[in-house]
Design an enzyme around this catalytic site. Structure first.
Site, mmCIF file in Angstrom:
data_model
loop_
_atom_site.group_PDB
_atom_site.id
_atom_site.type_symbol
_atom_site.label_atom_id
_atom_site.label_comp_id
_atom_site.label_asym_id
_atom_site.label_seq_id
_atom_site.Cartn_x
_atom_site.Cartn_y
_atom_site.Cartn_z
ATOM 1 N N MET A 1 -8.945 8.734 7.940
ATOM 2 C CA MET A 1 -9.226 9.386 6.651
ATOM 3 C C MET A 1 -10.149 10.591 6.815
ATOM 4 S SD MET A 1 -9.695 5.805 4.540
ATOM 5 C CE MET A 1 -10.472 4.988 5.950
ATOM 6 N N ASP B 1 -3.206 -1.893 10.533
ATOM 7 C CA ASP B 1 -3.704 -3.264 10.673
ATOM 8 C C ASP B 1 -4.621 -3.573 9.494
ATOM 9 O OD1 ASP B 1 -4.312 -5.613 12.815
ATOM 10 O OD2 ASP B 1 -6.115 -5.105 11.686
ATOM 11 N N LYS C 1 -3.428 3.217 -3.288
ATOM 12 C CA LYS C 1 -4.530 4.034 -3.815
ATOM 13 C C LYS C 1 -4.210 5.501 -3.575
ATOM 14 C CE LYS C 1 -7.943 0.486 -2.632
ATOM 15 N NZ LYS C 1 -7.172 -0.322 -1.679
ATOM 16 N N ASP D 1 0.817 -1.203 0.000
ATOM 17 C CA ASP D 1 0.000 0.000 0.000
ATOM 18 C C ASP D 1 0.854 1.257 0.000
ATOM 19 O OD1 ASP D 1 -2.467 -1.101 -0.116
ATOM 20 O OD2 ASP D 1 -2.991 -0.824 1.993
#
Length: 479
Positions: free
Chosen positions: A384, A304, A270, A248
């Site tokens: 986020m 996690d 992303k 990621d």
């Protein structure tokens, strides 16, 4: 090399320990674990050694040193605090051609006890030839983290099956390949999950089918918040097992640097505002494709994998396609950011509950915040959320929080460039804009966040010039 490395079989053989203090007791423990018959001689004994003697673990002779004690010994350990006596013991052992270890005295020793990594029956010994035992100990700590605790069980199983393996794989090369498969395939995986019967069945099936082709698998691994020191030991081992790593965007370069050097690393991160569903579909396809080619795939996620990491969706996809998988938890951002910012997420006096939520929701999944109506003792952590501060503020005010509720934003939590911004629900958006706070960042809301201004210990702390002192902020929030 200064010393010749040697492993000795002391089972049923006499090992003599002279001295009966706590240092001697540590050597006694090692000798007993190796199956030795331990005889201890000393003018006085520590209660722990006396207890061993009363339990029949050792034979204890309380008397001044007598060279005759060495007559039946295979190995001698001098563990007294009298160097002159230790020298007499070493000389007496040399006269009988016996190896003698004088604890913490390399000059008098003809044998040394190394730092040990125990994965019985596998044993790894580290020696500095007596010159730097602390360095040997530190190396042992590092090596401990690299070797799976299940390796001992694997070695024991392989030992029991050794004849069957030789019969099924008479050619040395194919036998070596089979042992590689044992290390990389479902046998070790089953032992790691404490399923010994399943491991033995997998080994027997592989032998009967005369195949050693490794079955692919996927490990969902939590990389933690960024500080490589917070990666779990199991996570580190997974990185060193990996053939392919799907990483990621939030995985730090320092964590990736710990991976196996020849692993194929694929960036599947992303980007903000990017085609997330298309990227996720690609991740699903890559996991299945590489696993079906017999590879060990590590799906490496920041924090996690099961906390706002879409880990559940990925497991469902793997399950539908019949791919074996494991989950390696990581330290989620809420825990790490709170700890590194000096913010206790719970506190007996001020926060008796904790809510983890995401400010980013899939369309149609339900709007608004989670149903956690405010109480006086609550901490909320929003993942986020830094790009949705206006919406988040309005939702929290609608839920009943006051504009003076203390808040904090932790940017790049646990990393060298960590910044912690302190403010209130009313001021946080403007402060975040003024300090150019960027993702990755976590939003924490609640009275305890004000404690970070006095307990913070890592990174840079930012707050408005006229912000109330932490205790005043807390009292306002509680009032």
């Amino acid at each position: 090399m200064q010393l010749f490395p040697l492993f000795t079989d002391l089972r049923g053989r006499t090992a003599l320990v002279i001295g009966a203090g706590l240092v001697a007791d540590r050597k006694i423990h090692l000798l007993l674990s190796a199956g030795a018959r331990v005889v201890v001689g000393a003018h006085a004994a520590h209660p722990q050694v006396q207890a061993r003697a009363q339990a029949g673990e050792v034979e204890l002779c309380l008397a001044p040193f007598d060279p005759a004690w060495l007559d039946e010994a295979w190995l001698v350990i001098a563990a007294t605090n009298d160097r002159a006596l230790n020298r007499r013991i070493a000389d007496a052992a040399a006269a009988r051609r016996l190896f003698c270890n004088v604890v913490d005295d390399a000059e008098l020793s003809s044998a040394q006890v190394p730092a040990i990594v125990d994965r019985a029956p596998i044993t790894i010994a580290i020696s500095s030839s007596g010159s730097a035992p602390v360095i040997a100990r530190r190396l042992r700590e590092r090596i401990e983290s690299l070797f799976d605790p299940a390796l001992g069980a694997l070695a024991s199983l392989a030992q029991r099956k050794r004849a069957a393996i030789r019969q099924a794989r008479p050619d040395l090369r194919t036998r070596r390949d089979f042992y590689d498969w044992l290390l990389d395939g479902p046998v070790l995986s089953a032992l790691r999950r404490s399923r010994a019967d399943e491991a033995e069945a997998a080994l027997d099936q592989a032998l009967s089918q005369n195949t050693q082709a490794p079955a692919g698998k996927v490990l969902l691994v939590g990389a933690g918040p960024g500080d490589p020191g917070l990666l779990t030991l199991r996570g580190l081992r997974a990185l060193n097992e990996a053939d392919v790593i799907l990483a990621d965007r939030l995985v730090s370069p320092e964590v990736l640097a710990l991976a196996r050097r020849d692993a194929q690393v694929i960036d599947v991160g992303k980007t903000l505002g990017g085609p997330h569903e298309t990227t996720q579909a690609r991740i699903h396809a890559l996991m299945v494709s590489h696993a079906r080619q017999g590879r060990c795939v590590v799906r490496l996620k920041g924090g996690d994998p099961m906390v706002f990491g879409r880990g559940g969706e990925e497991l469902q996809h793997l399950k539908r396609h019949g791919i074996a998988y494991e989950v390696v938890p990581g330290i989620t951002a809420a825990l790490a950011c709170g700890a590194y910012a000096g913010i206790p997420l719970t506190h007996r006096d001020h926060a008796q509950s904790l809510t983890l939520a995401t400010a980013h929701r899939r369309a149609g999944a339900g709007g608004g915040t989670v149903d956690d109506r405010p109480g006086n003792g609550q901490t909320r952590v929003y993942y986020m959320g830094v790009n949705r501060l206006p919406t988040l503020r309005e939702q929290l005010l609608a839920d009943g929080l006051t504009p003076t509720t203390p808040c904090a934003i932790v940017e790049n939590g646990s990393r060298v460039n960590q910044r912690v911004l302190h403010g209130t629900l009313a001021s946080m958006e403007a402060l975040a804009h003024a300090h150019a706070i960027q993702s990755p960042a976590l939003v924490l809301v609640g009275a305890v966040t004000a404690l970070g201004m006095e307990l913070g210990w890592f990174g840079q702390s930012l707050h408005a010039q006229k912000t109330c002192r932490p205790r005043e902020n807390m009292q306002q929030a509680i009032a």
